[in-house]
Design an enzyme around this catalytic site. Structure first.
Site, PDB file in Angstrom:
ATOM      1  N   THR A  44       0.984  -1.273  -0.037  1.00  0.00           N
ATOM      2  CA  THR A  44      -0.157  -0.211   0.212  1.00  0.00           C
ATOM      3  C   THR A  44       0.711   1.264  -0.012  1.00  0.00           C
ATOM      4  O   THR A  44       1.766   1.393   0.807  1.00  0.00           O
ATOM      5  CB  THR A  44      -0.665  -0.085   1.285  1.00  0.00           C
ATOM      6  OG1 THR A  44      -1.822  -1.129   1.014  1.00  0.00           O
ATOM      7  CG2 THR A  44      -1.676   1.320   1.588  1.00  0.00           C
ATOM      8  N   HIS A  95      -6.848 -10.849  -1.108  1.00  0.00           N
ATOM      9  CA  HIS A  95      -6.103 -10.681   0.058  1.00  0.00           C
ATOM     10  C   HIS A  95      -7.018 -11.072   1.300  1.00  0.00           C
ATOM     11  O   HIS A  95      -7.676 -10.560   2.151  1.00  0.00           O
ATOM     12  CB  HIS A  95      -6.106  -9.207   0.401  1.00  0.00           C
ATOM     13  CG  HIS A  95      -5.119  -8.746   1.245  1.00  0.00           C
ATOM     14  ND1 HIS A  95      -4.735  -9.383   2.231  1.00  0.00           N
ATOM     15  CD2 HIS A  95      -4.578  -7.284   1.401  1.00  0.00           C
ATOM     16  CE1 HIS A  95      -3.946  -8.703   3.066  1.00  0.00           C
ATOM     17  NE2 HIS A  95      -3.940  -7.295   2.527  1.00  0.00           N
ATOM     18  N   ASN A 143      -3.424 -10.392   7.213  1.00  0.00           N
ATOM     19  CA  ASN A 143      -2.761  -9.058   7.728  1.00  0.00           C
ATOM     20  C   ASN A 143      -4.418  -8.414   8.435  1.00  0.00           C
ATOM     21  O   ASN A 143      -4.138  -7.281   8.590  1.00  0.00           O
ATOM     22  CB  ASN A 143      -2.460  -8.055   6.784  1.00  0.00           C
ATOM     23  CG  ASN A 143      -1.044  -8.608   6.444  1.00  0.00           C
ATOM     24  OD1 ASN A 143      -0.626  -9.503   6.892  1.00  0.00           O
ATOM     25  ND2 ASN A 143      -0.407  -7.837   5.333  1.00  0.00           N
ATOM     26  N   TYR A 201      -7.460  -7.833   7.654  1.00  0.00           N
ATOM     27  CA  TYR A 201      -8.685  -7.164   6.887  1.00  0.00           C
ATOM     28  C   TYR A 201      -9.490  -8.227   6.764  1.00  0.00           C
ATOM     29  O   TYR A 201      -9.951  -9.168   7.579  1.00  0.00           O
ATOM     30  CB  TYR A 201      -7.724  -6.835   5.542  1.00  0.00           C
ATOM     31  CG  TYR A 201      -6.954  -5.695   5.717  1.00  0.00           C
ATOM     32  CD1 TYR A 201      -7.207  -4.435   6.151  1.00  0.00           C
ATOM     33  CD2 TYR A 201      -5.555  -6.013   5.731  1.00  0.00           C
ATOM     34  CE1 TYR A 201      -6.393  -3.596   6.647  1.00  0.00           C
ATOM     35  CE2 TYR A 201      -4.361  -5.201   5.980  1.00  0.00           C
ATOM     36  CZ  TYR A 201      -4.759  -3.914   6.426  1.00  0.00           C
ATOM     37  OH  TYR A 201      -3.814  -3.015   6.588  1.00  0.00           O
ATOM     38  N   ASN A 238      -2.781  -5.771  13.274  1.00  0.00           N
ATOM     39  CA  ASN A 238      -4.140  -5.447  13.259  1.00  0.00           C
ATOM     40  C   ASN A 238      -5.263  -6.107  14.197  1.00  0.00           C
ATOM     41  O   ASN A 238      -6.205  -6.294  14.199  1.00  0.00           O
ATOM     42  CB  ASN A 238      -4.872  -5.609  11.938  1.00  0.00           C
ATOM     43  CG  ASN A 238      -4.450  -4.257  10.802  1.00  0.00           C
ATOM     44  OD1 ASN A 238      -4.102  -3.213  11.332  1.00  0.00           O
ATOM     45  ND2 ASN A 238      -4.614  -4.623   9.581  1.00  0.00           N
TER      46      ASN A 238
HETATM   47  C1  FNR Z   1       2.914  -3.660   3.149  1.00  0.00           C
HETATM   48  N1  FNR Z   1       2.534  -5.055   2.999  1.00  0.00           N
HETATM   49  C2  FNR Z   1       1.204  -5.476   2.757  1.00  0.00           C
HETATM   50  N2  FNR Z   1       0.783  -6.617   2.653  1.00  0.00           N
HETATM   51  C3  FNR Z   1      -0.211  -6.678   1.955  1.00  0.00           C
HETATM   52  O1  FNR Z   1      -0.776  -8.013   1.718  1.00  0.00           O
HETATM   53  N3  FNR Z   1      -0.969  -5.625   0.849  1.00  0.00           N
HETATM   54  C4  FNR Z   1      -0.669  -4.335   1.396  1.00  0.00           C
HETATM   55  O2  FNR Z   1      -1.181  -3.509   0.745  1.00  0.00           O
HETATM   56  C5  FNR Z   1       0.541  -4.368   2.324  1.00  0.00           C
HETATM   57  N4  FNR Z   1       1.054  -3.026   2.265  1.00  0.00           N
HETATM   58  C6  FNR Z   1       2.421  -2.754   2.772  1.00  0.00           C
HETATM   59  C7  FNR Z   1       2.908  -1.247   2.755  1.00  0.00           C
HETATM   60  C8  FNR Z   1       4.196  -1.339   2.925  1.00  0.00           C
HETATM   61  C9  FNR Z   1       4.515   0.125   3.009  1.00  0.00           C
HETATM   62  C10 FNR Z   1       4.642  -2.277   3.694  1.00  0.00           C
HETATM   63  C11 FNR Z   1       6.249  -2.084   4.052  1.00  0.00           C
HETATM   64  C12 FNR Z   1       4.308  -3.563   3.698  1.00  0.00           C
HETATM   65  C13 FNR Z   1       3.202  -6.211   3.883  1.00  0.00           C
HETATM   66  C14 FNR Z   1       4.335  -6.621   2.529  1.00  0.00           C
HETATM   67  O3  FNR Z   1       3.476  -7.404   1.456  1.00  0.00           O
HETATM   68  C15 FNR Z   1       5.206  -7.870   3.248  1.00  0.00           C
HETATM   69  O4  FNR Z   1       4.470  -8.853   3.685  1.00  0.00           O
HETATM   70  C16 FNR Z   1       5.993  -7.303   4.343  1.00  0.00           C
HETATM   71  O5  FNR Z   1       6.522  -6.104   4.075  1.00  0.00           O
HETATM   72  C17 FNR Z   1       7.221  -8.152   4.750  1.00  0.00           C
HETATM   73  O6  FNR Z   1       8.112  -8.472   3.777  1.00  0.00           O
HETATM   74  P1  FNR Z   1       9.391  -7.567   3.859  1.00  0.00           P
HETATM   75  O7  FNR Z   1       9.272  -6.305   3.932  1.00  0.00           O
HETATM   76  O8  FNR Z   1      10.200  -7.937   5.071  1.00  0.00           O
HETATM   77  O9  FNR Z   1      10.069  -8.108   2.659  1.00  0.00           O
END
Ligand code: FNR
Length: 392
Positions: free
Chosen positions: A27, A179, A182, A184, A239
């Site tokens: 996001t 999705h 997390n 939601y 969450n």
């Molecule tokens: C996320 N993550 C996330 N997950 C998801 O399923 N939908 C989303 O829209 C988002 N948005 C989001 C925004 C930002 C800025 C971050 C940093 C993370 C989680 C992401 O997909 C991922 O699972 C985590 O960031 C862990 O991976 P890394 O960052 O350790 O490689």
């Protein structure tokens, strides 16, 4: 020389990848207003991150106005949004890449100021998440107690997911990721910390999994299983999520999804908390390996990976591909950097959510595709990221 496990082909349903370094959904809250429409800046961001035979998964995308939980998240329910996404998918395809749309409904992780008509956010049950949320004006306010969805509304929700999935295909996406992670809406139904229903959608594990599986089945019927992925975040408390018997819940869901011949299942490891910069928790359970014993299709794993741990996971057969989140924000050419062992640039957390091109499209690739002057003017960006010294 032995071949690099991350750079071997992999078939995920309808797409034939040339490598296994995937961009995780993130996001970024930068759609054009009004209307939450993807625009040229977003197309440039995804274009920069596309690679030959690589897969990008988009930021979570609202299936309806009610699905929205944060300012500026894009949707996939209006003609303008479909046209905006078309420019994104065209840009990615022009580089030989693939792109899936992550489709979501946030449920209770919203605020009435973000909801149509100022209505309360909806959820499986009227259970207020602990903590605060950012409202439409950008203020942090306590969560409201959501309105429990009527059973009759759930069929409509399923069809909203299907419409968004069809719109995704019309916009040129190669597929969709449902999705279910997390905290939601779909995850809120799965876990009994947030689902207190007494109808067919609450109580037993089978009942709590019903909405997710109905959505998945309906989207499969519309697009074909080979264009549908599902994301889950087992044992993850993000969450304010909890469940009294996670083991039984996740085993059931993994086994059910295994029957559906999905393009892939995407597991977020509970060891990593992307809202902090802490190293992954070495004592957290290995959700990917756990799911691998129930789910035989392609498995993507995410959460706190670095090049070495990603290679080791794929080489050992624990995961088929690795999705990177934060590293992909600050390294548009992350697959190439991992392939040649180049340094990885540190991300800037201050520019994750909302804003303009800064911290979004101004990170440099090795080829110097991005304007170095713009980069140099940003004091927060340092060279090599210390977090990449983690040994999870
Ligand atoms: C996320 N993550 C996330 N997950 C998801 O399923 N939908 C989303 O829209 C988002 N948005 C989001 C925004 C930002 C800025 C971050 C940093 C993370 C989680 C992401 O997909 C991922 O699972 C985590 O960031 C862990 O991976 P890394 O960052 O350790 O490689």
């Amino acid at each position: 020389m032995q071949s690099d496990p991350l750079f071997t082909p992999l078939k995920l349903g309808a797409v034939a990848l040339k490598h296994r370094v995937i961009m995780a959904p993130m996001t970024r809250m930068r759609s054009a207003q009004p209307g939450n429409v993807p625009h040229a800046l977003n197309a440039e961001y995804y274009r920069q991150r596309a690679s030959e035979g690589g897969l990008l998964i988009t930021e979570a995308t609202d299936i309806t106005p009610q699905a929205q939980g944060y300012r500026g998240t894009p949707g996939l329910y209006s003609a303008e949004q479909i046209a905006g996404w078309r420019a994104v998918t065209d840009a990615v395809h022009a580089k030989g890449g693939f792109i899936f749309s992550q489709i979501w409904h946030v449920g209770r992780i919203s605020h009435s100021s973000l909801q149509p008509g100022g209505a309360l956010p909806v959820a499986p049950s009227a259970v207020r998440p602990a903590g605060e949320h950012t409202d439409a004006s950008g203020q942090n306010v306590p969560y409201e107690t959501p309105r429990a969805l009527e059973e009759a509304e759930l069929a409509e929700l399923v069809s909203d997911f299907v419409t968004a999935a069809r719109n995704a295909r019309e916009a040129g996406f190669d597929g969709v990721e449902v999705h279910g992670a997390n905290g939601y809406l779909l995850d809120q139904f799965l876990r009994n910390g947030s689902n207190k229903r007494t109808d067919r959608y609450g109580g037993s594990i089978e009942n709590r999994a019903r909405l997710l599986l109905e959505v998945v089945d309906a989207v499969i019927a519309a697009l074909g299983a080979e264009r549908v992925g599902v994301r889950l975040s087992p044992w993850n408390g993000f969450n304010d999520m909890s469940d009294s018997d996670g083991e039984a819940l996740w085993n059931y869901i993994a086994a059910e999804l295994d029957k559906r011949e999905l393009a892939y299942l995407h597991v977020v490891e509970p060891r990593s908390d992307f809202t902090t910069d802490l190293p992954p928790d070495a004592n957290a359970r290995d959700a990917t390996s756990h799911f691998k014993s129930f789910f035989k299709g392609p498995l993507i794993s995410t959460g706190g990976y670095v090049a070495e741990t990603a290679r080791a996971a794929v080489a050992a057969g624990r995961a088929d591909a690795i999705a990177f989140g934060r590293p992909f924000i600050s390294n548009p050419d992350l697959p190439e950097r991992l392939r040649i062992g180049a340094a990885v640039t540190r991300y800037d957390r201050a520019t994750f959510y909302g804003g303009d091109h800064r911290g979004y499209t101004d990170y440099a690739s090795l080829a110097g595709e991005t304007n170095q002057d713009v980069l140099a003017a940003l004091p927060r960006q340092s060279a090599t990221d210390k977090i990449f010294a983690w040994v999870p």
